[in-house]
Design a protein around this motif. Sequence first.
Motif, short mmCIF file in Angstrom:
data_model
loop_
_atom_site.label_atom_id
_atom_site.label_comp_id
_atom_site.label_asym_id
_atom_site.label_seq_id
_atom_site.Cartn_x
_atom_site.Cartn_y
_atom_site.Cartn_z
N LEU A 59 5.02 23.84 -79.20
CA LEU A 59 5.23 24.44 -80.53
C LEU A 59 5.69 25.89 -80.40
CD1 LEU A 59 4.97 24.55 -83.63
CD2 LEU A 59 2.51 24.93 -83.36
N ILE A 60 5.09 26.63 -79.47
CA ILE A 60 5.42 28.05 -79.33
C ILE A 60 6.90 28.26 -79.01
CG2 ILE A 60 5.05 30.12 -77.90
CD1 ILE A 60 2.08 29.24 -77.72
N VAL A 61 7.44 27.42 -78.14
CA VAL A 61 8.85 27.61 -77.77
C VAL A 61 9.74 27.41 -78.99
CG1 VAL A 61 9.43 25.26 -76.96
CG2 VAL A 61 10.51 27.25 -75.90
N GLU A 62 9.37 26.48 -79.88
CA GLU A 62 10.14 26.28 -81.12
C GLU A 62 9.99 27.49 -82.04
OE1 GLU A 62 11.98 23.56 -82.16
OE2 GLU A 62 11.68 22.44 -80.29
N MET A 63 8.80 28.09 -82.04
CA MET A 63 8.58 29.29 -82.83
C MET A 63 9.46 30.44 -82.34
SD MET A 63 4.43 28.83 -83.24
CE MET A 63 4.15 30.41 -82.56
N GLU A 76 11.70 9.52 -91.65
CA GLU A 76 12.20 10.47 -90.65
C GLU A 76 12.39 11.84 -91.30
OE1 GLU A 76 12.38 11.75 -87.33
OE2 GLU A 76 11.84 9.65 -87.50
N GLU A 77 12.83 11.81 -92.54
CA GLU A 77 13.07 13.06 -93.29
C GLU A 77 11.77 13.82 -93.53
OE1 GLU A 77 14.59 13.55 -97.64
OE2 GLU A 77 16.25 12.69 -96.48
N GLU A 78 10.73 13.08 -93.90
CA GLU A 78 9.42 13.70 -94.12
C GLU A 78 8.86 14.27 -92.82
OE1 GLU A 78 7.27 11.27 -97.76
OE2 GLU A 78 7.88 10.16 -95.97
N ARG A 79 9.02 13.50 -91.78
CA ARG A 79 8.55 13.98 -90.47
C ARG A 79 9.27 15.28 -90.09
NH1 ARG A 79 5.58 11.36 -86.53
NH2 ARG A 79 6.69 12.61 -84.98
N GLN A 80 10.56 15.32 -90.35
CA GLN A 80 11.35 16.51 -90.02
C GLN A 80 10.84 17.72 -90.82
OE1 GLN A 80 13.32 16.51 -87.51
NE2 GLN A 80 13.71 18.70 -87.81
N ARG A 81 10.53 17.47 -92.10
CA ARG A 81 10.06 18.54 -92.98
C ARG A 81 8.69 19.08 -92.49
NH1 ARG A 81 6.71 18.65 -96.71
NH2 ARG A 81 6.43 16.39 -96.75
N ILE A 82 7.82 18.15 -92.09
CA ILE A 82 6.50 18.56 -91.60
C ILE A 82 6.64 19.33 -90.28
CG2 ILE A 82 4.30 17.69 -90.70
CD1 ILE A 82 4.69 15.30 -92.67
N GLU A 140 9.14 21.13 -89.27
CA GLU A 140 9.63 22.47 -89.57
C GLU A 140 8.53 23.35 -90.14
OE1 GLU A 140 14.20 21.09 -90.53
OE2 GLU A 140 13.13 22.25 -92.06
N ALA A 141 7.70 22.75 -91.02
CA ALA A 141 6.61 23.51 -91.62
C ALA A 141 5.63 23.99 -90.55
CB ALA A 141 5.88 22.65 -92.66
N LEU A 142 5.38 23.16 -89.55
CA LEU A 142 4.48 23.55 -88.46
C LEU A 142 5.03 24.76 -87.71
CD1 LEU A 142 3.53 19.98 -87.14
CD2 LEU A 142 1.94 21.64 -88.15
N VAL A 143 6.33 24.75 -87.47
CA VAL A 143 6.96 25.86 -86.73
C VAL A 143 6.93 27.14 -87.59
CG1 VAL A 143 9.05 26.67 -85.57
CG2 VAL A 143 8.43 24.24 -85.46
#
Lengths: 206, 206
Positions: free
Chosen positions: B60-64, B8-14, B16-19
């Motif tokens: 994704l855009i809304v998170e950006m 779950e931690e790795e998924r969270q990191r990825i 965030e990286a996408l955003v």
Amino acid sequence: MPKVAYSEEERQRIREALVVEGLELVKKQGIQHTTVEQIYQRVGISRTFFYSFFPTKEDLIVEMLYLQQPQILAHAKKKMDDPNLSWREGVRQFLYDCCYGERNGIVVLTIPEQQRLVHRLSKESYQVFREKQAKLFGELLECFGIRANRKCIELFINLSLTAMVIRRAIPEVLPMFVPEAADATVEFQINAIVDCLAELKGRPAD
Amino acid sequence: MPKVAYSEEERQRIREALVVEGLELVKKQGIQHTTVEQIYQRVGISRTFFYSFFPTKEDLIVEMLYLQQPQILAHAKKKMDDPNLSWREGVRQFLYDCCYGERNGIVVLTIPEQQRLVHRLSKESYQVFREKQAKLFGELLECFGIRANRKCIELFINLSLTAMVIRRAIPEVLPMFVPEAADATVEFQINAIVDCLAELKGRPAD
């Protein structure tokens, strides 16, 4: 094509009737709820004959807008001549009446309607549209006692259109705007325009 | 689906990286010219894996946009803290930078982009969007030294969005506006907002 032959004069009369009746209908019902069928039936001509005058609904609408221009100017003059209104209140009421056009028998196009209309216009018709638009807004400024140059007129067009389109564009066309503040936004825009015009009125055009 | 199992931690990191990477790309290239592919390739994940985080580009855009909010606030604070700028000039420059966001690394959505984004949001996400929007604009007003109530914040949102969308909407989305007066229109809008804020600054919120 109609079975009988119409003289150029008769055709001209029918064409004018279509514009006059179309504008009346659109003032009452809005552009969206007015069909080409309703208009040609009111004038008593056939669908085919109608399309010999106007290839599309938009070709008719732009003529309706031109017919409306002196009516809008007359509305502004009435406000300016009203002894019960100050200059400021007259201008404010005029702009307000335009922004809430559907309540005051003034046809104001929504953003999608503007898009459909302008995209239909030929290069020549677009030029005519621009000239008539500048003429109307220049005459409105004159009516408010302002002698403005082209630059001022163009800014006045954009500011007026901003105030006019925004309220009806919320929430569909402008979904990020706050719907609860739509009326306050129009009010703000109108006051800002009136402030600007009041300042212009005080100084000669350059 | 990815072959390996991610914590779950790795998924969270990825995620965030996408955003983060997405926002950087969009700031440089604009939303229109940035593809989902460019973003997931930069992060080094597969198309399928990307879509397990964000079902559409708009998600994704809304998170950006949320990631950008503290950056926008920091930009405003920088203007307010600049000893070479008066309060008025600081506010004016901030609004100007937002209106011409593409030149200043600030992502501002066009009208069609706003439509696509908001129409994608679920009812709950729309509510979150509204709250985050009100929070940002409330904090901006505070940063300008204005303690505003909800009504003021909502008007400020609409006025700012008006100034921001109009210029880029001329001529495609707003074809009846005069293109030659687009910049003057934005300038007018910004000055009107600053005048209004200056007045609000002088009196307590009701």
